[in-house]
Design a protein around this motif. Structure first.
Motif, PDB file in Angstrom:
ATOM      1  N   ASN A  35     -31.136  67.298 -21.456  1.00  0.00           N
ATOM      2  CA  ASN A  35     -29.909  67.697 -22.134  1.00  0.00           C
ATOM      3  C   ASN A  35     -29.986  67.479 -23.646  1.00  0.00           C
ATOM      4  O   ASN A  35     -29.341  68.183 -24.415  1.00  0.00           O
ATOM      5  N   LEU A  36     -30.780  66.507 -24.076  1.00  0.00           N
ATOM      6  CA  LEU A  36     -30.875  66.178 -25.502  1.00  0.00           C
ATOM      7  C   LEU A  36     -32.107  66.772 -26.174  1.00  0.00           C
ATOM      8  O   LEU A  36     -32.222  66.700 -27.404  1.00  0.00           O
ATOM      9  N   ARG A  42     -27.335  66.155 -37.376  1.00  0.00           N
ATOM     10  CA  ARG A  42     -26.194  65.246 -37.156  1.00  0.00           C
ATOM     11  C   ARG A  42     -25.512  65.600 -35.827  1.00  0.00           C
ATOM     12  O   ARG A  42     -25.132  66.744 -35.610  1.00  0.00           O
ATOM     13  N   VAL A  43     -25.343  64.595 -34.963  1.00  0.00           N
ATOM     14  CA  VAL A  43     -24.858  64.824 -33.609  1.00  0.00           C
ATOM     15  C   VAL A  43     -23.636  63.954 -33.337  1.00  0.00           C
ATOM     16  O   VAL A  43     -23.612  62.763 -33.673  1.00  0.00           O
ATOM     17  N   LEU A  44     -22.630  64.540 -32.696  1.00  0.00           N
ATOM     18  CA  LEU A  44     -21.476  63.809 -32.197  1.00  0.00           C
ATOM     19  C   LEU A  44     -21.618  63.685 -30.683  1.00  0.00           C
ATOM     20  O   LEU A  44     -21.719  64.690 -29.980  1.00  0.00           O
ATOM     21  N   GLU A  45     -21.631  62.455 -30.181  1.00  0.00           N
ATOM     22  CA  GLU A  45     -21.683  62.227 -28.738  1.00  0.00           C
ATOM     23  C   GLU A  45     -20.317  61.739 -28.263  1.00  0.00           C
ATOM     24  O   GLU A  45     -19.803  60.727 -28.743  1.00  0.00           O
ATOM     25  N   VAL A  46     -19.760  62.431 -27.297  1.00  0.00           N
ATOM     26  CA  VAL A  46     -18.432  62.108 -26.764  1.00  0.00           C
ATOM     27  C   VAL A  46     -18.590  61.376 -25.440  1.00  0.00           C
ATOM     28  O   VAL A  46     -19.241  61.879 -24.521  1.00  0.00           O
ATOM     29  N   TYR A  57     -32.659  60.365 -27.353  1.00  0.00           N
ATOM     30  CA  TYR A  57     -32.556  61.292 -28.481  1.00  0.00           C
ATOM     31  C   TYR A  57     -33.914  61.494 -29.137  1.00  0.00           C
ATOM     32  O   TYR A  57     -34.656  60.531 -29.367  1.00  0.00           O
ATOM     33  N   PRO A  58     -34.256  62.743 -29.476  1.00  0.00           N
ATOM     34  CA  PRO A  58     -35.533  62.987 -30.156  1.00  0.00           C
ATOM     35  C   PRO A  58     -35.478  62.530 -31.616  1.00  0.00           C
ATOM     36  O   PRO A  58     -34.398  62.409 -32.209  1.00  0.00           O
ATOM     37  N   ALA A  59     -36.635  62.303 -32.194  1.00  0.00           N
ATOM     38  CA  ALA A  59     -36.728  61.789 -33.565  1.00  0.00           C
ATOM     39  C   ALA A  59     -36.181  62.761 -34.594  1.00  0.00           C
ATOM     40  O   ALA A  59     -35.912  62.374 -35.741  1.00  0.00           O
ATOM     41  N   VAL A  86     -32.999  56.400 -33.096  1.00  0.00           N
ATOM     42  CA  VAL A  86     -32.354  57.154 -34.178  1.00  0.00           C
ATOM     43  C   VAL A  86     -31.117  56.381 -34.612  1.00  0.00           C
ATOM     44  O   VAL A  86     -30.593  55.548 -33.865  1.00  0.00           O
ATOM     45  N   PRO A  87     -30.586  56.625 -35.832  1.00  0.00           N
ATOM     46  CA  PRO A  87     -29.388  55.910 -36.287  1.00  0.00           C
ATOM     47  C   PRO A  87     -28.153  56.302 -35.469  1.00  0.00           C
ATOM     48  O   PRO A  87     -27.839  57.483 -35.335  1.00  0.00           O
TER      49      PRO A  87
END
Length: 217
Positions: A35-36, A42-46, A57-59, A86-87
């Motif tokens: 899925n990732l 920049r990603v928003l995870e809900v 998460y990939p680099a 990742v941050p």
């Protein structure tokens, strides 16, 4: 971790979800990774839960803003964020509160994993998420969804009685893909996967996993 005060408190569900997230099968881990895959920027995870997604998460992802409302799960997500490749910044509050306060640059992608079943108004939330994604950006989703037949009838009964109260407002009989399309996203790729063995007497039956895009206009 940002604490907004707009949180939820379900001790039973928090204990159960902590146990489940610490004992995930290889299959669900595979689905999380899939899925990732390929995300960047920049990603928003809900609905971060205990932060189970973070390690997948990939680099190429430069920042993750992760929203988690449950008061007992958000600190676990923060601990997972500190170990993530990742941050990651954890926002301890409801997605509705985050969306009402959101400012800044649009996100390159939004990730929804096992969360759209639990928001009060998924159509409204998805419409607001649509507004936060840049044109051409993606929605990645891994959600359990409505099914038909006897299991579907069981889902409707469960949703109308004790299941949401016990399971953090989870509703098993939702047509999540229709809500995604209704919000304006174009579903490019989606399929169903079994969530649990068919013989188990639980209303949760299938996952939908897929990718949707905000039109580039």
């Amino acid at each position: 971790m940002t604490d907004t005060g707009a949180t939820t408190d379900n001790p039973f569900f928090a204990r159960l979800w902590t146990f489940l997230s610490n004992h995930e099968t290889k299959e669900i881990q595979r689905l999380r990774t899939e899925n990732l895959a390929g995300l960047s920027g920049r990603v928003l995870e809900v609905g971060a839960g205990t932060g189970t997604n973070f390690a997948h998460y990939p680099a190429t992802v430069t920042e993750v803003v992760a929203v988690e409302p449950e008061v007992r799960l958000a600190p676990q997500a923060q601990a997972a964020a500190q170990k993530a490749p990742v941050p990651v910044t954890v926002y301890a509050g409801t997605v509705e509160k985050y969306l009402s306060d959101a400012v800044g640059e649009p996100f390159d992608a939004v990730v929804c994993s096992l969360v759209l079943c639990s928001v009060d108004d998924p159509d409204s939330v998805l419409q607001q998420l649509f507004s936060l994604v840049r044109p051409g950006g993606e929605l990645r989703f891994l959600e359990h969804v409505a099914t038909g037949g006897i299991r579907g009838r069981l889902q409707k009964i469960a949703d109308a009685t004790v299941w949401p109260r016990l399971m953090g407002n989870c509703h098993t009989h939702r047509d999540t893909e229709a809500s995604i399309v209704g919000a304006g996203f174009a579903v490019n790729d989606a399929r169903l996967e079994p969530a649990l063995p068919a013989w188990l007497p639980t209303p949760v039956a299938e996952y939908t996993i897929g990718r949707a895009t905000k039109p580039a206009v």
